[in-house]
Design a protein around this motif. Structure first.
Motif, PDB file in Angstrom:
ATOM      1  N   GLU A   1       4.772   9.774   5.002  1.00 38.67           N
ATOM      2  CA  GLU A   1       3.946  10.736   4.269  1.00 38.67           C
ATOM      3  C   GLU A   1       3.075  11.550   5.224  1.00 38.67           C
ATOM      4  OE1 GLU A   1       0.550  10.790   0.766  1.00 38.67           O
ATOM      5  OE2 GLU A   1       1.594   8.931   1.217  1.00 38.67           O
TER       6      GLU A   1
ATOM      7  N   THR B   1       1.365   6.513   4.310  1.00 40.51           N
ATOM      8  CA  THR B   1       2.387   5.866   5.116  1.00 40.51           C
ATOM      9  C   THR B   1       2.759   6.796   6.272  1.00 40.51           C
ATOM     10  OG1 THR B   1       4.146   6.790   3.751  1.00 40.51           O
ATOM     11  CG2 THR B   1       3.298   4.626   3.124  1.00 40.51           C
ATOM     12  N   LYS B   2       3.486   6.279   7.237  1.00 43.81           N
ATOM     13  CA  LYS B   2       3.883   7.096   8.390  1.00 43.81           C
ATOM     14  C   LYS B   2       4.714   8.296   7.959  1.00 43.81           C
ATOM     15  CE  LYS B   2       4.029   3.712  12.110  1.00 43.81           C
ATOM     16  NZ  LYS B   2       4.932   3.035  13.071  1.00 43.81           N
TER      17      LYS B   2
ATOM     18  N   LYS C   1       0.857  -1.189   0.000  1.00 47.19           N
ATOM     19  CA  LYS C   1       0.000   0.000   0.000  1.00 47.19           C
ATOM     20  C   LYS C   1       0.887   1.230   0.000  1.00 47.19           C
ATOM     21  CE  LYS C   1      -3.490  -2.662   0.280  1.00 47.19           C
ATOM     22  NZ  LYS C   1      -4.122  -3.059  -0.938  1.00 47.19           N
TER      23      LYS C   1
END
Length: 69
Positions: free
Chosen positions: A36, A33-34, A29
Motif C-alpha cells: 500500500e 502495508t508495504k 493489521k
C-alpha cells in the motif's frame, strides 16, 4: 441427557474456537502495508491525489481518488 452433555461440550469447543479466531484476526493489521505504501507513493508522485482508508465510502477502501466517481 446424552444430547445435553454433547451440546455443552460443543459449546465449549465453539467458544474456544471463536476466542482463538478472534485473537488470530486481531493480530492482522491491514493498514500501511508495504504494498500500500509503494502504490500510494507511486500514485502521488505521478500526480494522482487520493485519500487513504476513507470511512465515508462503502467498504473503507485503502486508496480512494475522490475527483473521479
Amino acid at each position: 441427557m446424552f444430547l445435553l452433555r454433547d451440546r455443552s461440550v460443543f459449546d465449549i469447543k465453539k467458544n474456544e474456537l471463536s476466542e482463538f479466531r478472534s485473537n488470530l484476526m486481531g493480530k492482522i493489521k491491514g493498514k500501511n502495508t508495504k504494498l500500500e505504501k509503494s502504490v500510494s507513493k507511486a500514485l502521488w508522485n505521478n500526480g494522482f491525489r487520493f485519500r487513504k482508508n476513507v470511512l465515508s465510502l462503502y467498504g473503507k477502501p485503502d486508496i480512494a481518488i475522490k475527483n473521479s466517481k
